[in-house]
Motif scaffolding. Sequence first.
Motif, PDB file in Angstrom:
ATOM      1  N   LEU A  84       0.821  -1.208   0.000  1.00 37.34           N
ATOM      2  CA  LEU A  84       0.000   0.000   0.000  1.00 37.34           C
ATOM      3  C   LEU A  84       0.856   1.259   0.000  1.00 37.34           C
ATOM      4  O   LEU A  84       0.527   2.253  -0.673  1.00 37.34           O
ATOM      5  CB  LEU A  84      -0.935  -0.008   1.213  1.00 37.34           C
ATOM      6  CG  LEU A  84      -2.027  -1.095   1.212  1.00 37.34           C
ATOM      7  CD1 LEU A  84      -2.844  -1.036   2.496  1.00 37.34           C
ATOM      8  CD2 LEU A  84      -2.940  -0.924  -0.007  1.00 37.34           C
ATOM      9  N   SER A  85       1.978   1.238   0.762  1.00 37.75           N
ATOM     10  CA  SER A  85       2.863   2.410   0.772  1.00 37.75           C
ATOM     11  C   SER A  85       3.471   2.632  -0.605  1.00 37.75           C
ATOM     12  O   SER A  85       3.542   3.776  -1.107  1.00 37.75           O
ATOM     13  CB  SER A  85       3.967   2.217   1.810  1.00 37.75           C
ATOM     14  OG  SER A  85       3.423   2.094   3.108  1.00 37.75           O
ATOM     15  N   THR A  86       3.930   1.562  -1.237  1.00 33.11           N
ATOM     16  CA  THR A  86       4.492   1.694  -2.592  1.00 33.11           C
ATOM     17  C   THR A  86       3.441   2.191  -3.574  1.00 33.11           C
ATOM     18  O   THR A  86       3.728   3.033  -4.449  1.00 33.11           O
ATOM     19  CB  THR A  86       5.033   0.334  -3.057  1.00 33.11           C
ATOM     20  OG1 THR A  86       6.005  -0.135  -2.109  1.00 33.11           O
ATOM     21  CG2 THR A  86       5.672   0.456  -4.434  1.00 33.11           C
ATOM     22  N   LEU A  87       2.214   1.731  -3.416  1.00 29.19           N
ATOM     23  CA  LEU A  87       1.133   2.185  -4.295  1.00 29.19           C
ATOM     24  C   LEU A  87       0.859   3.672  -4.132  1.00 29.19           C
ATOM     25  O   LEU A  87       0.713   4.404  -5.125  1.00 29.19           O
ATOM     26  CB  LEU A  87      -0.141   1.381  -3.992  1.00 29.19           C
ATOM     27  CG  LEU A  87      -1.400   1.797  -4.768  1.00 29.19           C
ATOM     28  CD1 LEU A  87      -1.209   1.549  -6.257  1.00 29.19           C
ATOM     29  CD2 LEU A  87      -2.617   1.047  -4.241  1.00 29.19           C
ATOM     30  N   VAL A  88       0.816   4.138  -2.858  1.00 35.32           N
ATOM     31  CA  VAL A  88       0.530   5.553  -2.618  1.00 35.32           C
ATOM     32  C   VAL A  88       1.653   6.437  -3.141  1.00 35.32           C
ATOM     33  O   VAL A  88       1.416   7.447  -3.834  1.00 35.32           O
ATOM     34  CB  VAL A  88       0.296   5.791  -1.111  1.00 35.32           C
ATOM     35  CG1 VAL A  88       0.215   7.288  -0.814  1.00 35.32           C
ATOM     36  CG2 VAL A  88      -0.979   5.095  -0.666  1.00 35.32           C
ATOM     37  N   VAL A  89       2.915   6.074  -2.842  1.00 39.54           N
ATOM     38  CA  VAL A  89       4.055   6.889  -3.282  1.00 39.54           C
ATOM     39  C   VAL A  89       4.150   6.900  -4.804  1.00 39.54           C
ATOM     40  O   VAL A  89       4.322   7.952  -5.440  1.00 39.54           O
ATOM     41  CB  VAL A  89       5.354   6.364  -2.650  1.00 39.54           C
ATOM     42  CG1 VAL A  89       6.560   7.112  -3.232  1.00 39.54           C
ATOM     43  CG2 VAL A  89       5.317   6.535  -1.138  1.00 39.54           C
ATOM     44  N   GLY A  90       4.033   5.734  -5.422  1.00 41.40           N
ATOM     45  CA  GLY A  90       4.111   5.674  -6.882  1.00 41.40           C
ATOM     46  C   GLY A  90       2.978   6.435  -7.547  1.00 41.40           C
ATOM     47  O   GLY A  90       3.190   7.128  -8.555  1.00 41.40           O
ATOM     48  N   SER A  91       1.782   6.326  -6.990  1.00 39.13           N
ATOM     49  CA  SER A  91       0.646   7.045  -7.562  1.00 39.13           C
ATOM     50  C   SER A  91       0.826   8.552  -7.423  1.00 39.13           C
ATOM     51  O   SER A  91       0.491   9.321  -8.343  1.00 39.13           O
ATOM     52  CB  SER A  91      -0.653   6.602  -6.884  1.00 39.13           C
ATOM     53  OG  SER A  91      -0.880   5.227  -7.078  1.00 39.13           O
ATOM     54  N   ALA A  92       1.370   8.995  -6.270  1.00 38.41           N
ATOM     55  CA  ALA A  92       1.592  10.431  -6.075  1.00 38.41           C
ATOM     56  C   ALA A  92       2.619  10.966  -7.065  1.00 38.41           C
ATOM     57  O   ALA A  92       2.434  12.033  -7.673  1.00 38.41           O
ATOM     58  CB  ALA A  92       2.043  10.700  -4.645  1.00 38.41           C
ATOM     59  N   ILE A  93       3.726  10.231  -7.248  1.00 37.68           N
ATOM     60  CA  ILE A  93       4.753  10.669  -8.205  1.00 37.68           C
ATOM     61  C   ILE A  93       4.196  10.711  -9.625  1.00 37.68           C
ATOM     62  O   ILE A  93       4.407  11.670 -10.380  1.00 37.68           O
ATOM     63  CB  ILE A  93       5.985   9.754  -8.115  1.00 37.68           C
ATOM     64  CG1 ILE A  93       6.641   9.890  -6.737  1.00 37.68           C
ATOM     65  CG2 ILE A  93       6.982  10.076  -9.226  1.00 37.68           C
ATOM     66  CD1 ILE A  93       7.798   8.936  -6.499  1.00 37.68           C
ATOM     67  N   ALA A  94       3.476   9.664  -9.990  1.00 32.66           N
ATOM     68  CA  ALA A  94       2.895   9.615 -11.336  1.00 32.66           C
ATOM     69  C   ALA A  94       1.863  10.738 -11.522  1.00 32.66           C
ATOM     70  O   ALA A  94       1.784  11.346 -12.599  1.00 32.66           O
ATOM     71  CB  ALA A  94       2.254   8.258 -11.573  1.00 32.66           C
ATOM     72  N   LEU A  95       1.104  11.013 -10.457  1.00 36.99           N
ATOM     73  CA  LEU A  95       0.095  12.066 -10.554  1.00 36.99           C
ATOM     74  C   LEU A  95       0.745  13.433 -10.749  1.00 36.99           C
ATOM     75  O   LEU A  95       0.291  14.237 -11.576  1.00 36.99           O
ATOM     76  CB  LEU A  95      -0.771  12.055  -9.293  1.00 36.99           C
ATOM     77  CG  LEU A  95      -1.914  13.080  -9.255  1.00 36.99           C
ATOM     78  CD1 LEU A  95      -2.884  12.851 -10.406  1.00 36.99           C
ATOM     79  CD2 LEU A  95      -2.647  13.012  -7.914  1.00 36.99           C
TER      80      LEU A  95
END
Length: 382
Positions: A84-95
């Motif tokens: 979940l942490s990797t998902l949130v960080v990756g999604s934030a960077i991509a966003l």
Amino acid sequence: MNGLSVRTKLTAWYGALFLLAGLVLVVINYLLVQSTLPDPARFASISVAGTRALATAQSFDTLAPAPAVQLVSGSLDEYRSSTLSTLVVGSAIALVATAALAVLFGWLMAGRALRPLHDITSAARRLEAGKLDRRINLDGPPDELKELADTFDGMLDRLAESFDSQKRFVANASHELRTPLAVQRTLIEVAMADPDVRPELKKLGTHLLHTNERSERMIEGLLVLARSDRGLQARTPVRLDEVAAAVVRATAAQAEAAGVTVETRLRPRTVAGDPVLLERLVTNLVVNAITYNAAGGWVYVEVRGDPALEVRNSGPAVPPEAVPTLFEPFRRLGGAERTGDTRNAGLGLSIVRSVAQAHGGRAEAQPGRRGGLTVTVRLAPS
């Protein structure tokens, strides 16, 4: 955002809407991934129940959860948190990265969409009363912008037709009025030449001659104004310094009668234009400078590179707020020096401005430091 341009506002809206949609997508993705990952607590309870069932089947009364079950439960908890942490960080960077690209593409697309509006604005800025031949002629699908451009072109067609009709009327009316004025002047002069004419009639005739002369000057000024407003049909090289020198010589008697000294500084300057109109421009400036002056005053005429012509004169102080109105037809300064002056028709500076515009330039004026007026004329290079 009131001070921002339309392009900036559209870009901000594109970026804000993209960020909002991206945040909603990230939240939905987070919830979906969270629901599909295994729950460590649920896994531990299932494992304990299975172990107890196995122990019952083997005739054991009690049995605690095996260490292996606890180890697997802890690993699942770490795996879930890490995922979940990797998902949130990756999604934030991509966003953030895609939002920057969205703002960039939004800026480019807004500029492309607003390009026809810039064309309309540029065409409107290039318009003048005597130059209404500019058209947008926007190509493209029949959308709202093309409809706006076509409407603007239609309005320009109607304005051009109206201005041409007005100019033709002024020119024709002025031309038709010259003949009866000339006839009236001749009749008055013949009547005044009679030796038996009574003094009161001679006085009346003199007054009528002055009035008739002023009317003739006004008609002549309207003809010149209408001609210059129509633009130049042909251009020839004209030595502006020689024109100014000839005008100063022609007005020397008027300057001497008014008690005004005329000084010149004439550098060689050649412009492309109409010699008759340019001579009228210089004449109007010099005559105005002599007429609206004071006894013992001065007039300074200079021809140089830029501005092409400058005429300064002494005289009464001119309020700065009244200067723009001096270029309007039939407008004079509100002071006693100009009000009620029957020697001029109030078209002098209007003709100057019109002739300057016909030659691709402009005429400007500003009050003198110690009174009087300074008029500069800028002309397009030859």
